[in-house]
Design an enzyme around this catalytic site. Structure first.
Site, short mmCIF file in Angstrom:
data_model
loop_
_atom_site.label_atom_id
_atom_site.label_comp_id
_atom_site.label_asym_id
_atom_site.label_seq_id
_atom_site.Cartn_x
_atom_site.Cartn_y
_atom_site.Cartn_z
N GLU A 155 20.81 20.81 41.58
CA GLU A 155 21.51 19.54 41.37
C GLU A 155 22.33 19.15 42.60
O GLU A 155 23.41 18.57 42.50
CB GLU A 155 22.42 19.69 40.14
CG GLU A 155 22.42 18.46 39.27
CD GLU A 155 21.05 17.90 39.05
OE1 GLU A 155 20.25 18.55 38.36
OE2 GLU A 155 20.75 16.81 39.57
N THR A 211 12.17 17.96 43.00
CA THR A 211 12.09 18.82 44.19
C THR A 211 10.65 19.23 44.49
O THR A 211 9.86 19.50 43.59
CB THR A 211 12.94 20.08 43.94
OG1 THR A 211 14.24 19.66 43.56
CG2 THR A 211 13.01 20.97 45.17
N GLY A 241 12.52 23.06 35.75
CA GLY A 241 12.65 23.96 34.61
C GLY A 241 11.67 23.55 33.50
O GLY A 241 11.52 22.38 33.21
C1 LIG Z 1 19.33 23.31 34.64
C2 LIG Z 1 19.09 23.07 36.10
C3 LIG Z 1 18.58 21.71 36.40
C4 LIG Z 1 18.47 21.43 37.83
C5 LIG Z 1 17.91 20.30 38.21
C6 LIG Z 1 17.79 19.87 39.61
O1 LIG Z 1 18.18 20.54 40.53
S1 LIG Z 1 17.03 18.37 39.82
C7 LIG Z 1 17.02 18.06 41.55
C8 LIG Z 1 18.38 17.73 42.06
N1 LIG Z 1 18.29 17.34 43.43
C9 LIG Z 1 19.33 16.96 44.12
O2 LIG Z 1 20.46 16.94 43.63
C10 LIG Z 1 19.02 16.50 45.52
C11 LIG Z 1 20.24 16.40 46.38
N2 LIG Z 1 20.07 15.31 47.32
C12 LIG Z 1 20.64 14.08 47.13
O3 LIG Z 1 21.31 13.84 46.14
C13 LIG Z 1 20.41 13.02 48.17
O4 LIG Z 1 19.21 13.12 48.75
C14 LIG Z 1 21.51 12.98 49.21
C15 LIG Z 1 22.70 12.38 48.48
C16 LIG Z 1 21.87 14.33 49.74
C17 LIG Z 1 21.11 12.11 50.39
O5 LIG Z 1 20.46 10.93 49.94
P1 LIG Z 1 20.11 9.75 50.92
O6 LIG Z 1 19.56 10.32 52.17
O7 LIG Z 1 19.29 8.79 50.16
O8 LIG Z 1 21.50 9.14 51.06
P2 LIG Z 1 22.47 9.06 52.32
O9 LIG Z 1 23.14 10.36 52.60
O10 LIG Z 1 21.75 8.38 53.43
O11 LIG Z 1 23.52 8.09 51.67
C18 LIG Z 1 23.22 6.73 51.40
C19 LIG Z 1 24.28 6.14 50.48
O12 LIG Z 1 23.98 6.50 49.14
C20 LIG Z 1 25.12 7.03 48.53
N3 LIG Z 1 24.67 7.98 47.51
C21 LIG Z 1 23.95 9.10 47.68
N4 LIG Z 1 23.73 9.67 46.48
C22 LIG Z 1 24.30 8.86 45.55
C23 LIG Z 1 24.41 8.93 44.15
N5 LIG Z 1 23.90 9.93 43.43
N6 LIG Z 1 25.04 7.94 43.52
C24 LIG Z 1 25.59 6.94 44.21
N7 LIG Z 1 25.52 6.84 45.54
C25 LIG Z 1 24.90 7.79 46.19
C26 LIG Z 1 25.90 7.67 49.67
O13 LIG Z 1 27.23 7.86 49.34
C27 LIG Z 1 25.67 6.66 50.76
O14 LIG Z 1 26.57 5.59 50.56
P3 LIG Z 1 27.03 4.72 51.81
O15 LIG Z 1 27.86 5.66 52.65
O16 LIG Z 1 25.83 4.28 52.53
O17 LIG Z 1 27.84 3.64 51.17
C1 LIG Z 2 17.55 27.65 39.35
C2 LIG Z 2 17.09 26.34 39.92
C3 LIG Z 2 16.66 25.34 39.06
C4 LIG Z 2 16.19 24.14 39.58
N1 LIG Z 2 15.71 23.18 38.72
C5 LIG Z 2 15.18 22.05 39.23
C6 LIG Z 2 14.60 21.07 38.36
O1 LIG Z 2 14.60 21.22 37.14
N2 LIG Z 2 14.03 19.96 38.91
C7 LIG Z 2 14.02 19.75 40.24
O2 LIG Z 2 13.48 18.74 40.67
N3 LIG Z 2 14.58 20.65 41.09
C8 LIG Z 2 15.16 21.78 40.62
N4 LIG Z 2 15.72 22.71 41.46
C9 LIG Z 2 15.68 22.46 42.90
C10 LIG Z 2 17.06 22.18 43.49
O3 LIG Z 2 17.50 20.92 43.12
C11 LIG Z 2 16.96 22.33 45.01
O4 LIG Z 2 16.70 23.70 45.28
C12 LIG Z 2 18.25 21.89 45.68
O5 LIG Z 2 18.41 20.49 45.58
C13 LIG Z 2 18.30 22.31 47.17
O6 LIG Z 2 17.19 21.91 47.88
P1 LIG Z 2 16.31 22.94 48.76
O7 LIG Z 2 15.99 24.10 47.89
O8 LIG Z 2 15.20 22.17 49.33
O9 LIG Z 2 17.27 23.46 49.88
P2 LIG Z 2 17.38 22.87 51.35
O10 LIG Z 2 17.72 21.43 51.25
O11 LIG Z 2 16.20 23.22 52.16
O12 LIG Z 2 18.67 23.65 51.86
C14 LIG Z 2 18.60 24.83 52.66
C15 LIG Z 2 19.83 24.90 53.58
O13 LIG Z 2 19.86 23.77 54.44
C16 LIG Z 2 21.12 23.12 54.40
N5 LIG Z 2 20.93 21.66 54.53
C17 LIG Z 2 19.93 20.89 54.04
N6 LIG Z 2 20.13 19.61 54.32
C18 LIG Z 2 21.28 19.53 54.99
C19 LIG Z 2 22.05 18.46 55.53
N7 LIG Z 2 21.65 17.19 55.44
N8 LIG Z 2 23.21 18.77 56.15
C20 LIG Z 2 23.63 20.04 56.25
N9 LIG Z 2 22.96 21.09 55.74
C21 LIG Z 2 21.80 20.84 55.11
C22 LIG Z 2 21.71 23.47 53.04
O14 LIG Z 2 23.12 23.42 53.07
C23 LIG Z 2 21.17 24.88 52.82
O15 LIG Z 2 22.06 25.78 53.45
C24 LIG Z 2 16.20 23.93 40.98
C25 LIG Z 2 16.65 24.94 41.84
C26 LIG Z 2 17.10 26.13 41.32
C27 LIG Z 2 17.59 27.20 42.25
#
Ligand SMILES: CCC/C=C/C(=O)SCCNC(=O)CCNC(=O)[C@H](O)C(C)(C)COP(=O)([O-])OP(=O)([O-])OC[C@H]1O[C@@H](n2cnc3c(N)ncnc32)[C@H](O)[C@@H]1OP(=O)([O-])[O-]
Ligand SMILES: Cc1cc2nc3c(=O)[nH]c(=O)nc-3n(C[C@H](O)[C@H](O)[C@H](O)COP(=O)(O)OP(=O)(O)OC[C@H]3O[C@@H](n4cnc5c(N)ncnc54)[C@H](O)[C@@H]3O)c2cc1C
Length: 669
Positions: free
Chosen positions: A437, A154, A193
């Site tokens: 996530e 992120t 983290g």
């Molecule tokens: C302890 C705390 C730790 C925290 C850590 C973190 O937060 S770390 C940070 C965590 N951060 C996040 O979690 C970030 C959240 N954001 C995301 O995961 C992605 O950017 C997205 C999925 C929202 C959009 O991505 P995009 O714009 O590239 O994709 P699109 O919408 O254009 O779809 C294209 C195609 O791909 C498919 N597909 C998508 N994902 C997956 C997958 N995992 N696997 C398989 N397939 C997947 C989808 O179904 C579609 O299929 P179709 O219909 O074409 O057959």
């Molecule tokens: C406690 C904590 C720990 C984290 N740890 C990690 C880590 O270890 N590593 C790491 O890389 N990241 C980490 N993150 C980041 C985390 O993965 C992101 O905050 C998360 O994926 C959301 O992204 P954003 O903050 O940019 O929110 P945004 O994407 O800006 O979302 C803001 C608003 O916009 C809306 N929105 C955004 N896109 C769309 C869409 N396509 N359609 C409709 N609505 C939409 C959402 O629903 C939300 O209401 C952590 C976050 C937190 C809070």
């Protein structure tokens, strides 16, 4: 403080429980052996005085909190090695999971483990996306804590839309290195983290450029700090992002790059590759880069959503059994607040949710393991279904859990607002999982994408996978008159899901027919799409819970309780979403009173077993960390003991009186 005896009301509750609590504990843990292992593990860690909190962390400064968390993390990880060496049983991975994502970790480091990302994200990424050689080198170094690593994806400007990440990794064939840059302020990594001051390496997700062409985002291992001095390496700008709602010891950080060079071998190359001359070799699927996110989403359902909810329920239910307030019948004596039907309505449906989450998590874990094995053989067929189910289960379970934890806090009145109740930190931990996530709305929309495609396939007679098979069968079955039964609930939830999905799909089609661009049509319908994904998830969880409750190999007494909880899950969500059931499941308004009565009867039936059910979760006081929820129920003594830990109570008159208050009062004479 009086001597420690069990509160009489709690004793009575335990005596009147109709099932064997230990049987439930074994079921919850996955068998008597697992219970034994868990208890041994807890004893080994929680009896160590060095790991115990001396001053409640709320009274420490931000910096002290981090330093104390780091001290305990180091001890904790030494002890994990000791545990594995001495017992020779139980894989380290189980122990790590329990410590990092589970209850044990929350007992020792309630505000987050600064080492968590090393195990939760760095290692799974290297194992899932590194070549065998890369795994051989990096896994052992990180596993043994020779280095400490995180996962930096992120950025300040982008979290959800990861294709929009701005950090660049440009290949230089003359030195066979990648050069990292953060071209804008918004390209700074933000959130990872442990990144602030703990980690010296990270998987960094960046836009890959080679031969002048951008190939999208890829993962690379980047050294951030000197292994000896821990100073940031040249070109690395790094720090902590500051105080947050919760998880304040997890040390989330920021990171910028200015011409930072890493060797070519540090790109994780299991899927796509860059050859020494800069030639790019494509991955079989660009979505394989997203594998780590799926893994964490799967783990969250059980490790965070269900686990933390079981904790909040234990606190609120025990407290409600001993707290007396008011009278139901005048003159009949004060009532345990658990007798109030409204209180039961706050606590028992979340108990049911906890079980539904737990069985869904087990299903998800199994399919994750089998699909991962298929991916390793090059078979990507079931990846979309796994992705869709991981997304909606993560979203629905973290949402339900956070909401229910807040309801549990409210159910304990003012005392629940104290940090010593442990609700604030429990809520802080779970609500974070609603965002990280993959933000929940965004994840629901990912599931909706899969569902709309499945609906189109069902309509054209194509084959459907297990979780969407009902889209084919439901429309063929005639609507029948409402019957209060589990089987009817299961069908009604599927009808609601199928109806919502069909409404979305047809709304999109209608818009496209009148000339709206497909992407705009999607956005216009997205409120309904997110809802459709949620109803699909709910129907899935309902069915999984029905299968579990009706087939569990347990005593008839426990089975009765499981079935009551399962019926409560269904009736609660039905009554909460009546409009859907009217629209899609053939429910009539004349059916509602009998369902309301069914739900109320269930609350009444569950009431005598409420304490037994939360006792069955078997969460020790050391893990619970709550003045309100301890097993003995000595709430008021504990609240006092906790209040006396406040540094303000160390002196009868605080120095600030002489400094500020006295001169102020005198000046007003
Ligand atoms: C302890 C705390 C730790 C925290 C850590 C973190 O937060 S770390 C940070 C965590 N951060 C996040 O979690 C970030 C959240 N954001 C995301 O995961 C992605 O950017 C997205 C999925 C929202 C959009 O991505 P995009 O714009 O590239 O994709 P699109 O919408 O254009 O779809 C294209 C195609 O791909 C498919 N597909 C998508 N994902 C997956 C997958 N995992 N696997 C398989 N397939 C997947 C989808 O179904 C579609 O299929 P179709 O219909 O074409 O057959
Ligand atoms: C406690 C904590 C720990 C984290 N740890 C990690 C880590 O270890 N590593 C790491 O890389 N990241 C980490 N993150 C980041 C985390 O993965 C992101 O905050 C998360 O994926 C959301 O992204 P954003 O903050 O940019 O929110 P945004 O994407 O800006 O979302 C803001 C608003 O916009 C809306 N929105 C955004 N896109 C769309 C869409 N396509 N359609 C409709 N609505 C939409 C959402 O629903 C939300 O209401 C952590 C976050 C937190 C809070």
């Amino acid at each position: 403080m009086g001597s420690i005896t069990i509160n009489k009301d709690l004793l009575r509750e335990r005596q009147s429980c109709t099932f064997n609590v230990l049987e439930l504990t074994h079921l919850w843990d996955g068998g008597p052996e697992k219970t034994k292992e868990r208890k041994e593990l807890e004893k080994f860690f929680l009896d160590d005085p060095e790991l115990q909190e001396k001053i409640p962390s709320e009274y420490l400064s931000h910096k002290e909190k981090y330093q104390e968390a780091l001290r305990r993390s180091c001890l904790l990880f030494k002890k994990i090695k000791e545990w594995s060496d001495t017992t020779g049983c139980g894989s380290q991975m189980d122990t790590f999971q329990n410590i990092l994502g589970g209850m044990l970790g929350s007992a020792i480091l309630p505000d987050g483990v600064p080492f968590a990302l090393n195990y939760v994200m760095f290692l799974p990424t290297v194992m899932g996306q590194g070549t065998m050689q890369q795994q051989a080198y990096w896994v052992s170094r990180a596993w043994n804590c020779e280095i400490m690593c995180t996962y930096a994806q992120t950025e300040l400007g982008h979290g959800t839309f990861i294709r929009g990440l701005e950090t660049t990794a440009t290949y230089d064939p003359s030195t066979e290195e990648f050069v990292f840059n953060s071209p804008t302020l918004t390209s700074y990594k933000w959130w990872p983290g442990g990144l602030g001051h703990t980690c010296n390496y990270a998987v960094v997700v960046a836009q890959l450029y080679t031969k002048g062409q951008c190939h999208g985002i890829h993962p690379f291992i980047v050294q951030l700090r000197d292994e000896e001095t821990h100073m940031p390496l040249p070109g690395i700008k790094i720090g902590e992002i500051g105080s947050k709602l919760g998880m304040n010891t997890i040390n989330n950080g920021y990171l910028g790059f200015e011409n930072v060079r890493i060797p070519r071998e540090n790109m994780l190359m299991k899927n796509s590759k860059v050859l020494p001359d800069g030639t790019y070799v494509n991955s079989p699927s660009d979505k394989l880069t997203y594998g780590t996110m799926i893994f964490v989403r799967v783990a969250l359902v059980r490790g965070i959503a269900a686990a933390y909810l079981s904790k909040a329920l234990t606190i609120a239910t025990r407290y409600s059994a001993l707290r007396k307030q008011g009278e139901i019948k005048p003159g009949a004596g004060e009532t345990q607040i658990l007798e109030y039907r409204t209180q039961q309505h706050k606590l028992f449906p979340p108990m049911a949710m906890c079980f539904a989450m737990r069985c869904s998590a087990d299903w998800l874990w199994d399919i994750y393991n089998s699909v991962t094995a298929e991916l390793d053989r090059g078979d990507l067929e079931r990846l979309p279904e796994l992705h869709a189910m991981a997304c909606c289960l993560k979203a629905v379970c973290t949402k339900d859990s956070a909401k229910a934890i807040e309801v549990c806090r409210l159910a304990t009145g003012g005392h629940g607002y104290m940090n010593s109740s442990n609700f604030p930190s429990t809520y802080g931990m779970v609500t974070a999982a609603e965002t990280y996530e993959g933000e929940n709305t965004v994840l629901l929309l990912q599931t909706a994408r899969f569902l709309v495609k499945a609906w189109q396939q069902a309509r054209s007679g194509g084959n459907l996978t297990e979780t969407v098979e009902y889209l084919k069968t439901m429309p063929l079955q005639p609507l029948s008159l409402w019957v209060n039964s589990l089987q009817h609930l299961g069908i009604a939830f599927k009808r609601v899901a199928a109806g919502n999905i069909e409404t979305c799909a047809t709304s999109i089609e209608r818009r496209i027919l009148v000339g709206v661009a497909p992407e705009d049509a999607w956005n216009e319908v997205s409120i309904q799409l997110a809802k459709a994904a949620e109803t699909h998830c709910r129907a899935f969880m309902m069915q999984i819970f029905i299968n579990f409750a009706t087939s569990a190999q347990v005593s008839p007494e426990l089975k009765k309780v499981l079935i009551e909880l399962c019926e409560l899950y269904g009736t609660y969500f039905l009554l909460d979403n009546l409009g859907d059931f009217f629209m899609y499941a053939g429910l009539r308004s004349s059916d509602v009173p009998s369902i309301q009565e069914w739900m109320e009867t269930l609350l009444h039936k569950i009431r005598p077993n409420a304490v037994g059910i939360v006792d069955g979760f078997d969460i020790s006081d050391a893990v619970l960390r709550s003045a309100l929820g301890a097993y003995d129920g000595n709430v008021y003594e504990r609240l006092f003991a906790e209040a006396n830990k406040s540094p303000l109570n160390a002196e009868p008159v605080d120095e600030s009186f002489h400094k500020y208050l006295k001169p102020f009062l005198k000046s007003n004479l």
